[in-house]
Every structure is written in C-alpha cells, then in structure tokens.
Design a protein around this motif. Structure first.
Motif, PDB file in Angstrom:
ATOM      1  N   LYS A 109      47.422  19.443  56.801  1.00  0.00           N
ATOM      2  CA  LYS A 109      47.724  19.315  58.191  1.00  0.00           C
ATOM      3  C   LYS A 109      48.841  18.544  58.671  1.00  0.00           C
ATOM      4  CE  LYS A 109      42.951  20.415  59.593  1.00  0.00           C
ATOM      5  NZ  LYS A 109      41.707  20.044  60.281  1.00  0.00           N
ATOM      6  N   GLN A 110      49.313  17.332  57.671  1.00  0.00           N
ATOM      7  CA  GLN A 110      50.230  16.441  58.046  1.00  0.00           C
ATOM      8  C   GLN A 110      51.509  16.850  57.005  1.00  0.00           C
ATOM      9  OE1 GLN A 110      48.326  12.792  57.239  1.00  0.00           O
ATOM     10  NE2 GLN A 110      47.069  12.881  59.094  1.00  0.00           N
ATOM     11  N   GLU A 111      52.576  16.465  57.442  1.00  0.00           N
ATOM     12  CA  GLU A 111      53.738  16.628  56.794  1.00  0.00           C
ATOM     13  C   GLU A 111      53.711  15.797  55.632  1.00  0.00           C
ATOM     14  OE1 GLU A 111      57.392  16.415  59.135  1.00  0.00           O
ATOM     15  OE2 GLU A 111      56.718  18.012  60.415  1.00  0.00           O
ATOM     16  N   VAL A 112      54.314  16.207  54.608  1.00  0.00           N
ATOM     17  CA  VAL A 112      54.446  15.386  53.063  1.00  0.00           C
ATOM     18  C   VAL A 112      55.946  14.899  52.960  1.00  0.00           C
ATOM     19  CG1 VAL A 112      53.943  15.192  50.573  1.00  0.00           C
ATOM     20  CG2 VAL A 112      52.491  16.684  52.327  1.00  0.00           C
ATOM     21  N   SER A 113      56.222  13.891  53.074  1.00  0.00           N
ATOM     22  CA  SER A 113      57.407  13.150  52.786  1.00  0.00           C
ATOM     23  C   SER A 113      57.866  13.412  51.384  1.00  0.00           C
ATOM     24  CB  SER A 113      57.559  11.724  52.920  1.00  0.00           C
ATOM     25  OG  SER A 113      56.825  10.973  52.357  1.00  0.00           O
ATOM     26  N   GLU A 114      57.309  13.266  50.219  1.00  0.00           N
ATOM     27  CA  GLU A 114      57.674  13.367  48.906  1.00  0.00           C
ATOM     28  C   GLU A 114      56.468  14.578  48.308  1.00  0.00           C
ATOM     29  OE1 GLU A 114      58.054   9.955  46.615  1.00  0.00           O
ATOM     30  OE2 GLU A 114      59.590   9.110  48.026  1.00  0.00           O
ATOM     31  N   PRO A 115      56.898  15.687  48.285  1.00  0.00           N
ATOM     32  CA  PRO A 115      55.987  16.885  47.818  1.00  0.00           C
ATOM     33  C   PRO A 115      55.528  16.565  46.479  1.00  0.00           C
ATOM     34  CG  PRO A 115      57.827  17.827  49.152  1.00  0.00           C
ATOM     35  CD  PRO A 115      58.238  16.137  49.041  1.00  0.00           C
ATOM     36  N   ASN A 116      54.460  16.763  46.129  1.00  0.00           N
ATOM     37  CA  ASN A 116      54.117  16.582  44.746  1.00  0.00           C
ATOM     38  C   ASN A 116      54.064  17.863  44.132  1.00  0.00           C
ATOM     39  OD1 ASN A 116      52.900  15.950  42.206  1.00  0.00           O
ATOM     40  ND2 ASN A 116      50.986  15.509  43.020  1.00  0.00           N
TER      41      ASN A 116
ATOM     42  N   LEU B 119      50.239  34.442  43.314  1.00  0.00           N
ATOM     43  CA  LEU B 119      50.120  33.324  42.486  1.00  0.00           C
ATOM     44  C   LEU B 119      51.566  32.493  42.911  1.00  0.00           C
ATOM     45  CD1 LEU B 119      48.460  34.167  39.193  1.00  0.00           C
ATOM     46  CD2 LEU B 119      47.624  32.826  41.226  1.00  0.00           C
ATOM     47  N   LEU B 120      52.635  33.078  42.964  1.00  0.00           N
ATOM     48  CA  LEU B 120      53.947  32.695  43.065  1.00  0.00           C
ATOM     49  C   LEU B 120      54.155  31.965  44.545  1.00  0.00           C
ATOM     50  CD1 LEU B 120      56.504  35.352  41.730  1.00  0.00           C
ATOM     51  CD2 LEU B 120      56.009  33.116  40.881  1.00  0.00           C
ATOM     52  N   LYS B 121      53.150  32.699  45.419  1.00  0.00           N
ATOM     53  CA  LYS B 121      53.240  31.977  46.972  1.00  0.00           C
ATOM     54  C   LYS B 121      52.250  30.604  46.866  1.00  0.00           C
ATOM     55  CE  LYS B 121      53.333  36.241  49.571  1.00  0.00           C
ATOM     56  NZ  LYS B 121      52.578  37.123  50.485  1.00  0.00           N
ATOM     57  N   PHE B 122      51.251  30.520  46.048  1.00  0.00           N
ATOM     58  CA  PHE B 122      50.367  29.421  46.326  1.00  0.00           C
ATOM     59  C   PHE B 122      50.333  28.321  45.136  1.00  0.00           C
ATOM     60  CE2 PHE B 122      47.528  33.342  47.856  1.00  0.00           C
ATOM     61  CZ  PHE B 122      47.971  32.965  49.023  1.00  0.00           C
ATOM     62  N   CYS B 123      51.380  28.668  44.118  1.00  0.00           N
ATOM     63  CA  CYS B 123      51.585  27.521  43.308  1.00  0.00           C
ATOM     64  C   CYS B 123      52.966  27.473  42.571  1.00  0.00           C
ATOM     65  CB  CYS B 123      50.335  27.812  41.862  1.00  0.00           C
ATOM     66  SG  CYS B 123      50.460  29.227  41.120  1.00  0.00           S
TER      67      CYS B 123
ATOM     68  N   ASP C  95      51.969  23.066  51.850  1.00  0.00           N
ATOM     69  CA  ASP C  95      52.316  22.151  52.743  1.00  0.00           C
ATOM     70  C   ASP C  95      52.307  23.179  54.078  1.00  0.00           C
ATOM     71  OD1 ASP C  95      54.420  23.497  52.689  1.00  0.00           O
ATOM     72  OD2 ASP C  95      55.742  21.856  52.002  1.00  0.00           O
ATOM     73  N   GLN C  96      52.773  22.333  55.130  1.00  0.00           N
ATOM     74  CA  GLN C  96      52.704  23.112  56.446  1.00  0.00           C
ATOM     75  C   GLN C  96      53.795  24.404  56.495  1.00  0.00           C
ATOM     76  OE1 GLN C  96      53.353  19.748  59.219  1.00  0.00           O
ATOM     77  NE2 GLN C  96      51.204  19.765  59.702  1.00  0.00           N
ATOM     78  N   ASN C  97      54.805  24.369  55.649  1.00  0.00           N
ATOM     79  CA  ASN C  97      55.766  25.160  55.461  1.00  0.00           C
ATOM     80  C   ASN C  97      55.600  26.193  54.511  1.00  0.00           C
ATOM     81  OD1 ASN C  97      57.476  23.646  57.325  1.00  0.00           O
ATOM     82  ND2 ASN C  97      58.209  22.419  55.871  1.00  0.00           N
ATOM     83  N   GLN C  98      54.107  26.403  54.075  1.00  0.00           N
ATOM     84  CA  GLN C  98      53.746  27.266  53.021  1.00  0.00           C
ATOM     85  C   GLN C  98      54.434  26.769  51.857  1.00  0.00           C
ATOM     86  OE1 GLN C  98      52.823  30.938  54.501  1.00  0.00           O
ATOM     87  NE2 GLN C  98      51.822  30.398  56.444  1.00  0.00           N
ATOM     88  N   THR C  99      54.775  25.956  51.617  1.00  0.00           N
ATOM     89  CA  THR C  99      55.478  25.717  50.041  1.00  0.00           C
ATOM     90  C   THR C  99      54.460  24.950  49.104  1.00  0.00           C
ATOM     91  OG1 THR C  99      57.420  24.772  51.303  1.00  0.00           O
ATOM     92  CG2 THR C  99      57.272  24.360  48.947  1.00  0.00           C
ATOM     93  N   PRO C 100      54.387  25.855  47.972  1.00  0.00           N
ATOM     94  CA  PRO C 100      53.191  25.663  47.086  1.00  0.00           C
ATOM     95  C   PRO C 100      53.580  24.348  46.533  1.00  0.00           C
ATOM     96  CG  PRO C 100      54.746  27.155  46.134  1.00  0.00           C
ATOM     97  CD  PRO C 100      55.195  27.066  47.814  1.00  0.00           C
ATOM     98  N   LEU C 101      52.438  23.415  46.272  1.00  0.00           N
ATOM     99  CA  LEU C 101      52.451  22.276  45.734  1.00  0.00           C
ATOM    100  C   LEU C 101      51.381  22.246  44.424  1.00  0.00           C
ATOM    101  CD1 LEU C 101      51.774  20.039  48.725  1.00  0.00           C
ATOM    102  CD2 LEU C 101      53.847  20.727  47.650  1.00  0.00           C
TER     103      LEU C 101
END
Length: 426
Positions: free
Chosen positions: A45-52, A144-148, A9-15
């Motif tokens: 590019k957009q914020e996610v209210s409920e990250p998957n 891989l810990l950064k991206f997933c 996501d925009q905060n570089q949190t892996p989904l």
C-alpha cells in the motif's frame, strides 16, 4: 511450511517473495492487501524507496499429464513449487464425442459429400489435446513473470527414443556410448508400472528390470516385454513363463499382460510437444534447456523423492537444494466452459438450454463471499458460486452442503474463475 508469498509494489513490479509469517505481518499491520488468491499475491500500500528485488530461476519439468514448476534462488533455495495437471485426455474424448454426434446427424438428415480434402493445416500444427499442454504451460510462465522477478528459465527438454525402446539391438555409435546408457528405458518403465513391483505391487523398494517372457523361452528385449520386479519376486519367477507363475492369480495375470501392451502414448505426447514448448517460452524470457538424464542424476544425488515439482527443481545445473516449501500448489486445468448452448444427451437430443454467461457479472466457478441476512443459513459464507438467470444462486462452502441465496447478497468476489482448480498438497 507452505509456499513463499508473492509481493508486488504499487506499480505492480514484482518483488522478492516473502515468508508466510512476514506476509501475515504485512496484512495485520495494514501495509499490504491481497492482490490475487491463486497464486497468493500481496500488493504493497506504500511506495518502496529501495525495492527488494532478488532474481529467481524458474525451472520447469514438462510432462504428458503433469508439469512441475519450481522457483529457486541463486543459492539453491526452493521457495515456491507447483504441479499443473493437464486435461489433454478430456479434450480428446470430447472431440471424439462431437465427431460421433456430427456423423450421426449427417447420416440421419441427408447425404453430404465429405470436405476433408479441402482443408490444409498450418505448419507446426498440433492436435488440440497436445496444444493444450503447450498453452497451459505458457499461461503459467506469463503469470509467474508478472508476480515474481525471474532472471532466467530452465526447462527439461525430454526426448524419449521410441525406436531404441522398441528395438534395443539397433546399431549406431550414438546408442553404444555414454555413461547413462539404458536410463531412458528404465525411467519409462518406472512411469509405466507406477513405480511398483509388477507382481506383488510393493512400492518404495528397489526394483529390477525383468523380462515378462524369459529370454531363455524366446522372449525379446522389446519394451513391451519388460517389467519391474522386486528382488524376491524376480528370483522366485526366474525363467518361468508368466502363465505358469501366475496361474493361481488369473486376475493379476490379465492385468499384467494388458499393462505390458499399453502403447507409448505419453512418450509420444512429450516428443510431439517438447520443441513447441521451448519455442513458445523462449519468446518471454531467456531460456536454457537440460536433459532428463541430468535431472534424474541430480535428484538421486540429492536424495529427493519422485515428485514433478521436485524434478523441476533438479533441472539443469544444481549443486545443492534447500527445500523451503513443503506444500506445493496443486493446480488442475478444468477449462473455462463450453460454447455449447444446447446440452444434449448421449443420443444427441437436446435436454437443457444453457443461458448466456456471465450472469449479472458472475459466472460458475467464481469464489465469492456471501452475506445472508436472515434464515437458517444466516451468516457469512465463502465458496464457489453457481449463478442463475433468475437472480438466484447457489454457493458451495468447503465442508458443507450447497446453500441457496440471491445474487444481491454477494458482497465480494475473492477469485474469478480462470479455468483452473486449486488446492494445497497436505
């Protein structure tokens, strides 16, 4: 189907990784952009209210030459696979060349007293060729810990008992019990003889453990006297001496005897690095270990072919597996370049001067996009870049010869050189 695509996501949190078709939809609708080319990662590019976010399990099958990686869901779906080829052999060869050049220079100039007695190695020291395997494995775990979203890591903690291999008659209760007795030797022979028949070179058929020199003629049970043969060759050879069996094939006889005497080099490398890899990776995430016997049993039970990334998927407790990725990412460690500014020939004399890197922000190996405004090569090209200090460069597009242009024509850097070469298995 290729690997699933990583998403952050925009905060570089892996989904949760998405299907390649879904990734193309996100790009075509303008909802995401390419964040990284290898491994392929999208950023929303957009914020996610409920990250998957669905946690995944990273499984690793460490090896001497190739290490396998696999991302598995809790339901047993393999969504991403990778094979990492190490360069430990190249590192060892270059260190030996450097040592030879230094010894020649030492003897050419003047005598200097050796200094090997005043150097002390740290506790847990490993040779550079072995430490490279540990560091590259750690590097990809951190990526891989950064991206997933990885919940836990499973790693195969392989241990080859070389003493048991060399002396099968060794006594001791630990060598006389267990349902997997003899597995280690057989698995080693499969790797040593490239999973082919020793005599007819057929592969993909059942192979039997065979004594090169028959027991009835004085042959031993040492691993150096063991080979693999198909049922037809095994029965045909019987208790015949190998010199008589292959007397009409002298080239094959020479290669078989040479291969039989090869040392347990890869086995020693795995034994030396297994503890260090577990120690390093445990600092980044919760870690569980499994045995090689358990991996082999899972792979045979599920009927999967022998591949390093599939072996990684079979590490640990596995009930069932669904392979959703049939094109693993093939990664080869190439290094980031040497620090030698004066390139020498095989005799140690200077032949070329290497300029300082980077050059105008570019370095050899960057994957870039180039717009050539005019000339016979006019158009837009993508490929690996080789910059020069005079402001010119060469680009190597896929399937074409190199093209010369100026660095000012580089419009976009698609992927920075990171010490690895990438390709997808066809």
């Amino acid at each position: 189907m290729s690997n699933y695509v990583f998403v952050i996501d925009q905060n570089q949190t892996p989904l949760k990784p998405v299907h390649p078709k879904r990734a193309r939809q996100l790009l075509s609708f303008g909802k995401a952009a390419v964040f990284r080319l290898f491994p392929f990662t999208l950023i929303l590019k957009q914020e996610v209210s409920e990250p998957n976010v669905h946690p995944l399990i990273l499984k690793i099958d460490p090896g001497s030459q190739v290490t396998g990686f696999a991302l598995v869901t809790e339901g047993g779906e393999v969504v991403w696979r990778m094979q990492l080829e190490h360069r430990g052999g190249i590192i060892k060869k270059r260190l030996e060349q450097r040592r030879a050049l230094r010894r020649q220079r030492r003897s050419r100039l003047r005598y200097r007293k050796p200094r090997f007695l005043n150097r002390k190695r740290k506790e847990g020291w490993l040779p550079p060729s072995l430490m490279h395997r540990v560091q590259t494995t750690e590097t990809w775990v951190k990526r891989l810990l950064k991206f997933c979203p990885i919940q836990e890591i499973w790693i195969e903690r392989v241990k080859f008992d070389t003493q048991l291999m060399e002396n099968p008659e060794i006594s001791g209760q630990e060598y006389q019990q267990g349902t997997l007795q003899g597995y280690t030797v057989r698995e080693y022979l499969l790797e040593k003889w490239y999973r082919k028949c020793t005599y007819c070179k057929k592969e993909g058929i059942p192979l039997q453990v065979e004594h090169i020199y028959p027991r009835s003629k004085g042959g031993s049970n040492r691993v150096s006297n063991l080979g693999l043969a198909c049922e037809k060759c095994n029965q045909k050879k019987g208790n015949t001496l190998i010199e008589d069996f292959l007397k009409r094939k002298p080239t094959l006889l020479e290669s078989v005897l040479k291969q039989a005497k090869t040392p347990l080099k890869d086995t020693s490398a795995v034994n030396a690095t297994r503890k260090k890899i577990v120690e390093v990776i445990s600092k980044h995430s919760s870690l569980k270990t499994a045995t090689g016997a358990q991996t082999k049993m899972n792979r045979v039970r599920l009927g999967l072919p022998k591949e390093h990334c599939l072996d990684a998927a079979c590490v640990g407790e596995v009930e069932r597996l669904t392979i959703l990725s049939d094109q693993p990412l093939m990664v080869t460690a190439t290094g980031t370049g040497g620090r030698q500014k004066c390139q020498t020939n095989k005799f140690g004399y200077p032949i070329k001067h290497r300029p300082l890197r980077p050059i105008q922000g570019f370095q050899t190996g960057d994957i870039v996009k180039v717009d050539i405004p005019k000339g016979k090569n006019q158009g837009q090209w993508r490929g690996r870049l080789c910059p020069y200090s005079d402001g010119n460069c060469e680009i190597y597009p896929k399937g074409r010869k190199r093209l010369g242009t100026k660095l000012s024509n580089v419009s976009e850097v698609m992927h920075r050189k990171d010490g690895y070469k990438y390709r997808h298995q066809p």
